[in-house]
Design a protein around this motif. Structure first.
Motif, PDB file in Angstrom:
ATOM      1  N   VAL A 172      -7.281   9.993  -2.730  1.00 25.24           N
ATOM      2  CA  VAL A 172      -7.080  11.430  -2.525  1.00 25.24           C
ATOM      3  C   VAL A 172      -7.108  11.763  -1.035  1.00 25.24           C
ATOM      4  CG1 VAL A 172      -8.111  13.714  -2.868  1.00 25.24           C
ATOM      5  CG2 VAL A 172      -7.944  12.123  -4.791  1.00 25.24           C
ATOM      6  N   ALA A 173      -8.068  11.169  -0.310  1.00 25.45           N
ATOM      7  CA  ALA A 173      -8.163  11.413   1.129  1.00 25.45           C
ATOM      8  C   ALA A 173      -6.908  10.931   1.852  1.00 25.45           C
ATOM      9  CB  ALA A 173      -9.403  10.721   1.695  1.00 25.45           C
ATOM     10  N   ILE A 174      -6.418   9.766   1.464  1.00 22.55           N
ATOM     11  CA  ILE A 174      -5.213   9.219   2.091  1.00 22.55           C
ATOM     12  C   ILE A 174      -4.010  10.117   1.815  1.00 22.55           C
ATOM     13  CG2 ILE A 174      -3.582   7.296   2.016  1.00 22.55           C
ATOM     14  CD1 ILE A 174      -5.986   5.455   1.531  1.00 22.55           C
ATOM     15  N   ALA A 175      -3.935  10.679   0.603  1.00 23.60           N
ATOM     16  CA  ALA A 175      -2.810  11.552   0.250  1.00 23.60           C
ATOM     17  C   ALA A 175      -2.890  12.898   0.967  1.00 23.60           C
ATOM     18  CB  ALA A 175      -2.769  11.765  -1.266  1.00 23.60           C
ATOM     19  N   LEU A 176      -4.106  13.388   1.192  1.00 17.71           N
ATOM     20  CA  LEU A 176      -4.274  14.699   1.821  1.00 17.71           C
ATOM     21  C   LEU A 176      -3.828  14.714   3.274  1.00 17.71           C
ATOM     22  CD1 LEU A 176      -7.707  15.952   0.430  1.00 17.71           C
ATOM     23  CD2 LEU A 176      -5.450  16.936   0.000  1.00 17.71           C
ATOM     24  N   ILE A 177      -4.040  13.618   3.985  1.00 20.84           N
ATOM     25  CA  ILE A 177      -3.741  13.611   5.422  1.00 20.84           C
ATOM     26  C   ILE A 177      -2.262  13.903   5.711  1.00 20.84           C
ATOM     27  CG2 ILE A 177      -3.702  12.189   7.506  1.00 20.84           C
ATOM     28  CD1 ILE A 177      -6.248  10.820   6.414  1.00 20.84           C
ATOM     29  N   PRO A 178      -1.288  13.148   5.139  1.00 22.64           N
ATOM     30  CA  PRO A 178       0.116  13.471   5.436  1.00 22.64           C
ATOM     31  C   PRO A 178       0.536  14.830   4.872  1.00 22.64           C
ATOM     32  CG  PRO A 178      -0.040  11.761   3.761  1.00 22.64           C
ATOM     33  CD  PRO A 178      -1.413  11.930   4.306  1.00 22.64           C
ATOM     34  N   ALA A 179      -0.066  15.229   3.740  1.00 25.05           N
ATOM     35  CA  ALA A 179       0.276  16.532   3.165  1.00 25.05           C
ATOM     36  C   ALA A 179      -0.121  17.657   4.120  1.00 25.05           C
ATOM     37  CB  ALA A 179      -0.412  16.709   1.815  1.00 25.05           C
ATOM     38  N   MET A 180      -1.304  17.575   4.689  1.00 25.21           N
ATOM     39  CA  MET A 180      -1.765  18.599   5.623  1.00 25.21           C
ATOM     40  C   MET A 180      -0.975  18.578   6.921  1.00 25.21           C
ATOM     41  SD  MET A 180      -5.891  18.443   5.047  1.00 25.21           S
ATOM     42  CE  MET A 180      -6.626  19.059   3.515  1.00 25.21           C
ATOM     43  N   ILE A 181      -0.624  17.384   7.389  1.00 25.79           N
ATOM     44  CA  ILE A 181       0.216  17.290   8.592  1.00 25.79           C
ATOM     45  C   ILE A 181       1.568  17.951   8.345  1.00 25.79           C
ATOM     46  CG2 ILE A 181       1.458  15.687  10.101  1.00 25.79           C
ATOM     47  CD1 ILE A 181      -0.904  13.768   9.796  1.00 25.79           C
ATOM     48  N   ARG A 182       2.125  17.709   7.169  1.00 17.75           N
ATOM     49  CA  ARG A 182       3.423  18.305   6.812  1.00 17.75           C
ATOM     50  C   ARG A 182       3.318  19.827   6.737  1.00 17.75           C
ATOM     51  NH1 ARG A 182       8.137  16.439   4.673  1.00 17.75           N
ATOM     52  NH2 ARG A 182       9.363  17.885   3.410  1.00 17.75           N
ATOM     53  N   LEU A 183       2.231  20.334   6.153  1.00 23.62           N
ATOM     54  CA  LEU A 183       2.032  21.781   6.092  1.00 23.62           C
ATOM     55  C   LEU A 183       1.893  22.370   7.496  1.00 23.62           C
ATOM     56  CD1 LEU A 183      -0.407  22.021   3.052  1.00 23.62           C
ATOM     57  CD2 LEU A 183       1.888  23.004   3.180  1.00 23.62           C
ATOM     58  N   GLY A 184       1.262  21.627   8.404  1.00 28.83           N
ATOM     59  CA  GLY A 184       1.167  22.086   9.780  1.00 28.83           C
ATOM     60  C   GLY A 184       2.536  22.204  10.434  1.00 28.83           C
ATOM     61  N   PHE A 185       3.399  21.214  10.201  1.00 24.15           N
ATOM     62  CA  PHE A 185       4.755  21.285  10.764  1.00 24.15           C
ATOM     63  C   PHE A 185       5.550  22.429  10.138  1.00 24.15           C
ATOM     64  CE2 PHE A 185       4.167  16.759  12.120  1.00 24.15           C
ATOM     65  CZ  PHE A 185       4.454  16.970  13.463  1.00 24.15           C
ATOM     66  N   TRP A 186       5.316  22.702   8.839  1.00 28.22           N
ATOM     67  CA  TRP A 186       6.002  23.833   8.202  1.00 28.22           C
ATOM     68  C   TRP A 186       5.568  25.150   8.837  1.00 28.22           C
ATOM     69  CZ3 TRP A 186       4.203  27.945   5.023  1.00 28.22           C
ATOM     70  CH2 TRP A 186       5.230  28.693   4.438  1.00 28.22           C
ATOM     71  N   GLN A 187       4.263  25.293   9.115  1.00 25.00           N
ATOM     72  CA  GLN A 187       3.794  26.504   9.779  1.00 25.00           C
ATOM     73  C   GLN A 187       4.335  26.591  11.208  1.00 25.00           C
ATOM     74  OE1 GLN A 187       2.337  29.065   8.623  1.00 25.00           O
ATOM     75  NE2 GLN A 187       1.595  28.378   6.619  1.00 25.00           N
ATOM     76  N   GLN A 188       4.486  25.444  11.863  1.00 28.60           N
ATOM     77  CA  GLN A 188       5.091  25.449  13.192  1.00 28.60           C
ATOM     78  C   GLN A 188       6.531  25.947  13.124  1.00 28.60           C
ATOM     79  OE1 GLN A 188       5.991  21.601  14.958  1.00 28.60           O
ATOM     80  NE2 GLN A 188       5.500  22.358  16.997  1.00 28.60           N
ATOM     81  N   HIS A 189       7.267  25.501  12.109  1.00 28.64           N
ATOM     82  CA  HIS A 189       8.643  25.974  11.932  1.00 28.64           C
ATOM     83  C   HIS A 189       8.673  27.478  11.699  1.00 28.64           C
ATOM     84  CE1 HIS A 189      12.796  26.139  10.596  1.00 28.64           C
ATOM     85  NE2 HIS A 189      12.391  26.716   9.481  1.00 28.64           N
ATOM     86  N   ARG A 190       7.760  27.988  10.851  1.00 28.74           N
ATOM     87  CA  ARG A 190       7.707  29.423  10.588  1.00 28.74           C
ATOM     88  C   ARG A 190       7.353  30.191  11.860  1.00 28.74           C
ATOM     89  NH1 ARG A 190       9.809  32.387   7.842  1.00 28.74           N
ATOM     90  NH2 ARG A 190       8.097  33.735   7.162  1.00 28.74           N
ATOM     91  N   TYR A 191       6.446  29.635  12.667  1.00 27.75           N
ATOM     92  CA  TYR A 191       6.079  30.279  13.930  1.00 27.75           C
ATOM     93  C   TYR A 191       7.288  30.379  14.851  1.00 27.75           C
ATOM     94  CZ  TYR A 191       4.373  30.527  18.728  1.00 27.75           C
ATOM     95  OH  TYR A 191       4.199  30.869  20.047  1.00 27.75           O
ATOM     96  N   GLU A 192       8.021  29.283  15.005  1.00 23.55           N
ATOM     97  CA  GLU A 192       9.185  29.287  15.882  1.00 23.55           C
ATOM     98  C   GLU A 192      10.267  30.221  15.349  1.00 23.55           C
ATOM     99  OE1 GLU A 192      10.089  25.164  15.895  1.00 23.55           O
ATOM    100  OE2 GLU A 192       8.606  24.662  17.443  1.00 23.55           O
ATOM    101  N   GLU A 193      10.437  30.228  14.021  1.00 26.37           N
ATOM    102  CA  GLU A 193      11.441  31.082  13.392  1.00 26.37           C
ATOM    103  C   GLU A 193      11.099  32.557  13.606  1.00 26.37           C
ATOM    104  OE1 GLU A 193      11.577  31.335   8.968  1.00 26.37           O
ATOM    105  OE2 GLU A 193      13.545  30.392   9.212  1.00 26.37           O
ATOM    106  N   ARG A 194       9.833  32.905  13.364  1.00 21.22           N
ATOM    107  CA  ARG A 194       9.423  34.302  13.519  1.00 21.22           C
ATOM    108  C   ARG A 194       9.438  34.735  14.984  1.00 21.22           C
ATOM    109  NH1 ARG A 194       4.454  35.765   9.376  1.00 21.22           N
ATOM    110  NH2 ARG A 194       5.793  36.159   7.556  1.00 21.22           N
TER     111      ARG A 194
END
Length: 264
Positions: free
Chosen positions: A18-40
């Motif tokens: 579970v810990a191993i799966a959470l790390i890339p998932a959270m990194i991906r969510l961070g990049f998605w928020q970065q995209h939303r920040y740049e878009e907005r």
């Protein structure tokens, strides 16, 4: 290494996976928020630039059949002509600045060359059932110069508003220059204008406020938050491992006080 054999237990294998799966998932969510920040941020810069640009005559930016672009949207335009109140319509299910449901007033504005500019004069209350045509305050009579923000035609895809058919007379769901051109039998400039001047007087429609800026810094904060969470996962996992090891050694020492646990 036998001290860490508990990591092979079913409970710890599941926790580690579970810990191993959470790390890339959270990194991906961070990049998605970065995209939303740049878009907005880009959207806010575009809107701010358009609102602060010098006003231009409306026909410099749009014409019959023209699709208003992102860079043209919110530009302040001016036009001189006359309001055609006999053929104005209302746009259903629109809200005021206080959230009250009513109508927007869409009035054809006839230019000197007989082309028509659609002018959204603002919001009015329903004054009864939504199926009744409301009482609409009259616009200035005679030749008038108006200013407003140029807007793109409304569509169901962009707005989420279903273009319902069979509405009461002189009521519409979406402001669309092509549909209004067919209804009016005239050349209608692409898009429409949200009127900002002349300023509304008492009893006039409530003019539509400036578009607010989107909260881009919030997306930036979420981006950092997700990446901090990703960094915290292995730290938290190692903390749990150390605590489990300590608990096991303390339990072993209680069972055999003479055997001291090796230093970790």
């Amino acid at each position: 290494m036998h001290r860490y054999r508990f990591l092979l237990s079913r409970q710890w294998v599941i926790l580690t996976l579970v810990a191993i799966a959470l790390i890339p998932a959270m990194i991906r969510l961070g990049f998605w928020q970065q995209h939303r920040y740049e878009e907005r941020t880009a959207r806010n810069d575009l809107v701010s630039g358009a609102l602060h640009a010098e006003p231009v005559p409306v026909e410099r930016l749009t014409s019959p059949g023209h699709a208003v672009s992102r860079t043209e949207r919110y530009r302040t335009v001016t036009a001189t002509g006359t309001f055609d109140t006999a053929r104005e319509v209302v746009v259903r299910r629109r809200t005021s600045s206080d959230g009250e449901v009513g109508f927007h007033v869409l009035t054809p504005f006839v230019l000197p060359d007989k082309k028509v500019l659609l002018v959204n004069r603002g919001w009015i209350p329903a004054n009864g059932a939504q199926t009744d045509f409301p009482r609409i305050p009259a616009p200035p009579a005679g030749r008038t110069t108006v200013s407003g923000r140029l807007m793109a035609d409304e569509t169901t895809a962009a707005s989420g508003i279903k273009n319902v058919r069979g509405l009461p007379d002189r009521q519409i769901m979406l402001i669309n220059s092509a549909e209004e051109a067919r209804r009016l039998g005239a050349q209608v400039l692409g898009g429409y204008v949200e009127q900002t001047a002349p300023q509304a007087k008492g009893g006039s429609p409530e003019q539509i406020s400036d578009p607010g800026s989107e909260d881009a810094p919030l997306n930036y904060a979420y981006m950092l938050q997700w990446w901090l969470f990703a960094a915290a996962v292995p730290v938290g996992w190692w903390f749990l491992v150390r605590r489990e090891l300590r608990d096991r050694e303390e339990a072993a020492a209680e069972r055999d006080p003479e055997e001291q646990p090796a230093a970790v």
